[in-house]
Design a protein around this motif. Structure first.
Motif, PDB file in Angstrom:
ATOM      1  N   GLU A   1       0.843  -1.216   0.000  1.00 40.82           N
ATOM      2  CA  GLU A   1       0.000   0.000   0.000  1.00 40.82           C
ATOM      3  C   GLU A   1       0.871   1.256   0.000  1.00 40.82           C
ATOM      4  O   GLU A   1       0.559   2.239  -0.667  1.00 40.82           O
ATOM      5  CB  GLU A   1      -0.877   0.030   1.257  1.00 40.82           C
ATOM      6  CG  GLU A   1      -2.108  -0.839   1.207  1.00 40.82           C
ATOM      7  CD  GLU A   1      -2.800  -0.844   2.572  1.00 40.82           C
ATOM      8  OE1 GLU A   1      -3.654   0.013   2.806  1.00 40.82           O
ATOM      9  OE2 GLU A   1      -2.427  -1.689   3.412  1.00 40.82           O
ATOM     10  N   ALA A   2       1.946   1.230   0.765  1.00 44.24           N
ATOM     11  CA  ALA A   2       2.826   2.403   0.826  1.00 44.24           C
ATOM     12  C   ALA A   2       3.449   2.663  -0.537  1.00 44.24           C
ATOM     13  O   ALA A   2       3.515   3.813  -0.991  1.00 44.24           O
ATOM     14  CB  ALA A   2       3.913   2.182   1.887  1.00 44.24           C
ATOM     15  N   HIS A   3       3.864   1.601  -1.235  1.00 41.45           N
ATOM     16  CA  HIS A   3       4.462   1.788  -2.563  1.00 41.45           C
ATOM     17  C   HIS A   3       3.424   2.270  -3.573  1.00 41.45           C
ATOM     18  O   HIS A   3       3.734   3.081  -4.452  1.00 41.45           O
ATOM     19  CB  HIS A   3       5.163   0.510  -3.028  1.00 41.45           C
ATOM     20  CG  HIS A   3       6.525   0.364  -2.410  1.00 41.45           C
ATOM     21  ND1 HIS A   3       7.626   1.056  -2.869  1.00 41.45           N
ATOM     22  CD2 HIS A   3       6.959  -0.339  -1.327  1.00 41.45           C
ATOM     23  CE1 HIS A   3       8.684   0.756  -2.128  1.00 41.45           C
ATOM     24  NE2 HIS A   3       8.296  -0.078  -1.163  1.00 41.45           N
ATOM     25  N   ALA A   4       2.178   1.778  -3.434  1.00 37.34           N
ATOM     26  CA  ALA A   4       1.125   2.233  -4.349  1.00 37.34           C
ATOM     27  C   ALA A   4       0.872   3.736  -4.150  1.00 37.34           C
ATOM     28  O   ALA A   4       0.711   4.493  -5.115  1.00 37.34           O
ATOM     29  CB  ALA A   4      -0.153   1.436  -4.094  1.00 37.34           C
ATOM     30  N   LEU A   5       0.881   4.160  -2.889  1.00 42.90           N
ATOM     31  CA  LEU A   5       0.683   5.583  -2.579  1.00 42.90           C
ATOM     32  C   LEU A   5       1.813   6.411  -3.186  1.00 42.90           C
ATOM     33  O   LEU A   5       1.592   7.448  -3.814  1.00 42.90           O
ATOM     34  CB  LEU A   5       0.660   5.738  -1.042  1.00 42.90           C
ATOM     35  CG  LEU A   5       0.398   7.100  -0.462  1.00 42.90           C
ATOM     36  CD1 LEU A   5      -0.907   7.680  -0.959  1.00 42.90           C
ATOM     37  CD2 LEU A   5       0.368   7.011   1.082  1.00 42.90           C
ATOM     38  N   ARG A   6       3.005   5.909  -3.029  1.00 38.89           N
ATOM     39  CA  ARG A   6       4.180   6.586  -3.576  1.00 38.89           C
ATOM     40  C   ARG A   6       4.070   6.705  -5.097  1.00 38.89           C
ATOM     41  O   ARG A   6       4.351   7.753  -5.678  1.00 38.89           O
ATOM     42  CB  ARG A   6       5.414   5.786  -3.155  1.00 38.89           C
ATOM     43  CG  ARG A   6       6.608   5.929  -4.043  1.00 38.89           C
ATOM     44  CD  ARG A   6       7.415   7.104  -3.643  1.00 38.89           C
ATOM     45  NE  ARG A   6       8.700   7.097  -4.314  1.00 38.89           N
ATOM     46  CZ  ARG A   6       9.455   8.152  -4.418  1.00 38.89           C
ATOM     47  NH1 ARG A   6       9.054   9.291  -3.904  1.00 38.89           N
ATOM     48  NH2 ARG A   6      10.607   8.091  -5.024  1.00 38.89           N
ATOM     49  N   ASP A   7       3.625   5.621  -5.761  1.00 37.28           N
ATOM     50  CA  ASP A   7       3.496   5.645  -7.221  1.00 37.28           C
ATOM     51  C   ASP A   7       2.486   6.705  -7.652  1.00 37.28           C
ATOM     52  O   ASP A   7       2.703   7.420  -8.624  1.00 37.28           O
ATOM     53  CB  ASP A   7       3.062   4.269  -7.760  1.00 37.28           C
ATOM     54  CG  ASP A   7       4.174   3.238  -7.596  1.00 37.28           C
ATOM     55  OD1 ASP A   7       5.327   3.653  -7.339  1.00 37.28           O
ATOM     56  OD2 ASP A   7       3.886   2.029  -7.698  1.00 37.28           O
TER      57      ASP A   7
END
Ligand SMILES: Cc1cc2nc3c(=O)[nH]c(=O)nc-3n(C[C@H](O)[C@H](O)[C@H](O)COP(=O)(O)O)c2cc1C
Length: 452
Positions: free
Chosen positions: A281-287
């Motif tokens: 989820e954190a990486h998706a937010l970052r993307d």
């Protein structure tokens, strides 16, 4: 040591749903944020500032206005007394440029703020990013880089004289019986005949808890580091870990050459925490966040700090040996002169598109992000972080998810016994500038009047 970064404008992620930075002109937005930070035990709230906005070759960059790159921005000093009233321990720090502000008016305003915050005020001394547009706004010619730093030094010397030298410690009497407010023989006009500023006069504000506000500095060009080594008590940095480490070592060595102790300066690295319950989820937010940027927005941001137009250069070559009279930090950072290989112009644009000016974020679960942050502290020798706004625009995610992990690991400063910001960073009893600081030389010792 933890400071929180804000400016009275939009954060970089204003387009994200739930981001509240569009409320930046609503005082409630700031009061609520400051209260939460105070309750969470954060050391200070910092407001970046600049009159400037991105221009190239004298023309405003439309992308900057449309996409809100270093634009809009209102004056943060105006809200600080409201935040002081709403908080008890939180330090309140703001930027003011020595290129633009006059020392006499700045010294009076900041002495007042140090009173109103009960000694919790700090000044981030900068010569200023965005020099081309701020010079244009004020109808001035842009001054050379070295001259701006010479002005900063002269400005500081005059400001320090006013704060430290106008009032002896025992000058204030407030004696109603004898009708003496202050001992006239212990309040002095200071004399300053510098290369840029002159003054013969006194600070009319009685001594504030810290006298001189806690002095922060940002701007890590080599000239900037020399200014920091001479005057700063805390320095903001943002770069790759190896470079931050080298910059800290350099400022420490320069400070030692000025007779200042090894612990005289605290170093805070800019840090973004992008956290969620799961790593994915954190990486998706970052993307999503990175997806808002384009090479044009990255170029507008780079132009703001350096005055250079990356899009007009060969994207596949390193930054040639460009010289700019604007901000140098972000030119020297990619010059290849610091041990790290020089990136291509395209790589610089990608870095600015993904991370902006503040370096690589810590991404993952709160535990993973704190692991990454701890590693950076080990790699660089920094004392703490200047934490960038969350995807929320505030610091709510950081308070809700990261602070509990920091507490668990014993990494939060829990000793709030000192009432002033200087004591909060340096320990109880350190209310005033230390004796080795150049400002201390301007004091008139208390005791018998020197005029009589
Ligand atoms: C965390 C951080 C915060 C900064 N805040 C400001 C600011 O509020 N205003 C500003 O003009 N420059 C700010 N700067 C410094 C600019 O990036 C710029 O380097 C400086 O003003 C120009 O000095 P230089 O030529 O030494 O780079 C900040 C830098 C960092 C790392």
């Amino acid at each position: 040591m933890l400071g929180m970064f804000q400016s009275l404008g939009l954060g970089g992620q204003w387009r994200l749903p739930g981001n509240t930075s569009v409320d930046f002109l609503n005082l409630d937005h700031w009061v609520t944020m400051a209260k939460r930070l105070d309750e969470a035990g954060i050391d200070f709230l910092f407001f970046a500032d600049d009159y400037a906005y991105p221009i190239l070759n004298g023309a405003v960059i439309d992308t900057a206005i449309e996409k809100a790159i270093q634009f809009p921005r209102a004056d943060p000093l105006v809200i600080l007394s409201a935040l002081a009233l709403a908080t008890t321990n939180l330090g309140l720090v703001a930027t003011s440029s020595t290129t633009i502000e006059r020392p006499q008016s700045l010294a009076r305003r900041f002495a007042t703020l140090d009173h109103l915050t009960q000694g919790r005020f700090g000044w981030n001394v900068v010569t200023g990013a965005g020099q081309n547009s701020s010079a244009k706004l004020f109808g001035d010619t842009m001054l050379p880089h070295a001259e701006r730093y010479a002005i900063a030094e002269d400005h500081l010397n005059l400001s320090l004289k006013l704060w430290e030298g106008s009032w002896q410690d025992d000058a204030l009497q407030v004696d109603r019986v004898n009708g003496v407010y202050a001992d006239a023989s212990k309040v002095h006009e200071i004399e300053h005949n510098g290369p840029y500023f002159s003054a013969h006069g006194m600070l009319t504000v009685p001594p504030s808890p810290q006298r001189t506000p806690l002095l922060f500095q940002a701007g890590t060009s080599s000239t900037g580091r020399e200014l920091a080594a001479t005057y700063a008590e805390a320095v903001f940095l943002a770069s790759e870990p190896e470079l931050v480490k080298a910059q800290i070592a350099d400022v420490r060595a320069r400070a030692a050459a000025h007779g200042r102790g090894p612990d005289a300066i605290k170093f805070l690295v800019a840090g973004s925490f992008i956290v969620a319950e799961t790593e994915a989820e954190a990486h998706a937010l970052r993307d999503t966040m990175v997806g808002f940027g384009t090479l044009e927005t990255a170029a507008a941001a780079y132009a703001f700090f350096t005055g250079l137009d990356l899009l007009s250069m060969d994207l596949d070559k390193p930054l040639a040996t460009v010289k700019t009279e604007q901000g140098r930090t972000n030119v020297e950072r990619f010059s290849g002169e610091n041990g790290a290989p020089a990136p291509t112009v395209r790589e610089i644009l990608e870095e600015f598109r993904s991370n902006g000016v503040m370096g690589r974020p810590f991404i993952g679960t709160p535990e993973q992000a704190v692991d990454q942050a701890q590693l950076l502290i080990e790699q660089t020798g920094a004392d703490g972080f200047l934490v960038q706004p969350d995807p929320t625009g505030t610091h709510d995610d950081f308070i809700d998810m990261v602070v509990p992990v920091l507490r668990e690991r014993g990494l939060m400063n829990t000793d709030h016994a000192g009432s002033t910001l200087r004591e909060r960073l340096f320990g109880v009893g350190h209310r005033r500038l230390p004796a080795e600081h150049p400002g201390a030389a301007f004091r008139v010792p208390s005791g018998p009047s020197v005029d009589s």
